[in-house]
Design a protein around this motif. Structure first.
Motif, short mmCIF file in Angstrom:
data_model
loop_
_atom_site.label_atom_id
_atom_site.label_comp_id
_atom_site.label_asym_id
_atom_site.label_seq_id
_atom_site.Cartn_x
_atom_site.Cartn_y
_atom_site.Cartn_z
N SER A 142 0.84 -1.20 0.00
CA SER A 142 0.00 0.00 0.00
C SER A 142 0.87 1.24 0.00
CB SER A 142 -0.91 0.01 1.24
OG SER A 142 -0.12 -0.03 2.41
N LYS A 143 0.41 2.26 -0.71
CA LYS A 143 1.17 3.49 -0.79
C LYS A 143 1.10 4.24 0.54
CE LYS A 143 0.47 4.20 -5.73
NZ LYS A 143 -0.04 5.13 -6.76
N PRO A 144 2.22 4.78 0.97
CA PRO A 144 2.19 5.53 2.22
C PRO A 144 1.34 6.77 2.06
CG PRO A 144 4.28 5.85 1.09
CD PRO A 144 3.54 4.79 0.34
N PRO A 145 0.69 7.19 3.12
CA PRO A 145 -0.13 8.39 3.02
C PRO A 145 0.73 9.60 2.68
CG PRO A 145 0.18 7.77 5.32
CD PRO A 145 0.72 6.64 4.48
N PRO A 146 0.18 10.53 1.91
CA PRO A 146 0.98 11.70 1.53
C PRO A 146 1.37 12.51 2.76
CG PRO A 146 -1.34 12.02 1.00
CD PRO A 146 -1.19 10.60 1.41
N SER A 147 2.59 12.98 2.73
CA SER A 147 3.07 13.79 3.85
C SER A 147 2.43 15.16 3.82
CB SER A 147 4.59 13.93 3.75
OG SER A 147 4.95 14.63 2.56
N LYS A 148 2.59 15.89 4.92
CA LYS A 148 2.05 17.24 4.97
C LYS A 148 2.71 18.13 3.93
CE LYS A 148 0.69 17.24 9.85
NZ LYS A 148 0.86 17.91 11.15
N GLU A 149 4.03 17.90 3.72
CA GLU A 149 4.72 18.71 2.73
C GLU A 149 4.16 18.46 1.33
OE1 GLU A 149 6.10 16.88 5.01
OE2 GLU A 149 7.17 18.28 6.31
N GLN A 150 3.88 17.17 1.01
CA GLN A 150 3.33 16.84 -0.30
C GLN A 150 1.94 17.45 -0.46
OE1 GLN A 150 4.89 15.25 -2.80
NE2 GLN A 150 3.12 15.71 -4.08
N HIS A 151 1.14 17.38 0.62
CA HIS A 151 -0.20 17.97 0.56
C HIS A 151 -0.13 19.46 0.31
CE1 HIS A 151 -4.38 18.78 1.53
NE2 HIS A 151 -3.98 19.68 2.41
N HIS A 152 0.81 20.13 0.98
CA HIS A 152 0.95 21.56 0.79
C HIS A 152 1.42 21.88 -0.62
CE1 HIS A 152 1.44 22.15 5.43
NE2 HIS A 152 0.18 22.06 5.05
N ARG A 153 2.32 21.04 -1.15
CA ARG A 153 2.78 21.27 -2.52
C ARG A 153 1.63 21.11 -3.50
NH1 ARG A 153 7.59 18.55 -0.89
NH2 ARG A 153 6.78 16.58 -1.70
N ASP A 154 0.79 20.09 -3.28
CA ASP A 154 -0.35 19.90 -4.17
C ASP A 154 -1.30 21.08 -4.09
OD1 ASP A 154 0.69 17.50 -4.89
OD2 ASP A 154 -0.56 16.30 -3.54
N LEU A 155 -1.53 21.58 -2.89
CA LEU A 155 -2.41 22.73 -2.72
C LEU A 155 -1.83 23.96 -3.41
CD1 LEU A 155 -4.88 24.09 -1.47
CD2 LEU A 155 -3.55 24.44 0.62
N LEU A 156 -0.53 24.15 -3.26
CA LEU A 156 0.11 25.30 -3.90
C LEU A 156 0.06 25.17 -5.42
CD1 LEU A 156 3.20 25.89 -1.57
CD2 LEU A 156 1.11 27.26 -1.73
N ASN A 157 0.24 23.95 -5.92
CA ASN A 157 0.13 23.75 -7.37
C ASN A 157 -1.28 24.05 -7.87
OD1 ASN A 157 2.80 22.97 -7.66
ND2 ASN A 157 2.36 20.79 -7.38
#
Length: 264
Positions: free
Chosen positions: A18-33
């Protein structure tokens, strides 16, 4: 002679880790994108300006701020609201072209649908075309005395466009309702028979989301149509209350912002 390899005692790897849950940094990057993609769109910036303008109008029209209590702040907000309105017109330069392309690419299945399409895209396209001259008049390149005449013409074109747009969307809602009814019946029958219907349920969910967005779009068009009618009546209509008009503009801005955010 080589000895047989010793059997490994480590557990076999999981073939489907199973894929690890996205980190907070990844979530923030997605939001910024997502924010970057939203702000890169002309409509994205325009709707943020629209929210700013009508939120300011609502503050000025309500009892939250009285000109007699703080005249300096009142005049600054009034100037801000006016400048944002002019800035929004600058963002519409050439926007009528997208209506021409939409009109050219449209497919009509009846004379009534053709009429509504012409009213919707033709009215909106002509509105955006005239708004360019309103901006030129307000910015001083054209004699400002012509601004009022341009605004009157653009308001009529805008109202015609919203009439056609609402008519088209109500037609689409009827079609969606029929598709939803058929699909819901199919899903219900499959459930009673114990047959899997994951794909149909997914289609039904997307169809209902589409119906919700279409309904919100109708509400947005009606709110904008009320404001266009108010411009035609020079603010002398029975509903021409500053708080009501500012609320209608803010509602329209929030709905369109949500639609653009979801679509980008």
């Amino acid at each position: 002679m080589d000895s047989d390899p010793k059997p490994s005692t480590s557990p076999a790897p999981n073939p489907n880790p199973s894929k690890p849950p996205p980190s907070k940094e990844q979530h923030h990057r997605d939001l910024l994108n997502h924010i970057e993609a939203y702000l890169a769109k002309r409509d994205g910036v325009d709707k943020l300006l629209k929210i700013s303008r009508y939120a300011t109008k609502l503050i000025l029209a309500s009892s939250l701020l009285q000109s007699s209590n703080n005249p300096a702040l009142y005049h600054r907000l009034k100037s801000f609201e006016s400048s944002v309105g002019v800035s929004r017109k600058a963002f519409r330069l050439g926007k009528f072209v997208q209506d021409l392309n939409a009109l050219r690419a449209s497919h009509h299945h009846s004379n009534r649908h053709l009429l509504f399409t012409l009213l919707a895209y033709g009215g909106e396209g002509f509105y955006y075309f005239v708004e360019q001259f309103v901006w030129l008049a307000k910015s001083g390149l054209i004699d400002p005395k012509h601004a009022r005449a341009f605004q009157k013409v653009s308001a009529w074109a805008e109202l015609v466009g919203y009439f056609g747009s609402v008519a088209l969307k109500l037609t689409d809602l009827n079609i969606i309702a029929e598709e939803e009814s058929c699909l819901a019946s199919s899903v219900e029958i499959s459930r009673l028979r114990g047959i899997g219907c994951v794909e149909e349920e997914s289609r039904l969910r997307k169809l209902r989301e589409k119906k919700t967005m279409k309904r919100l779009s109708v509400i947005q068009d009606l709110a904008d149509a009320v404001m266009a009618l108010d411009d035609i009546l020079d603010g002398n209509g029975p509903f021409s209350k500053p708080v009501f008009m500012a609320s209608a503009g803010l509602l329209s801005a929030l709905i369109s912002t949500h639609k653009n955010w979801v679509s980008c």
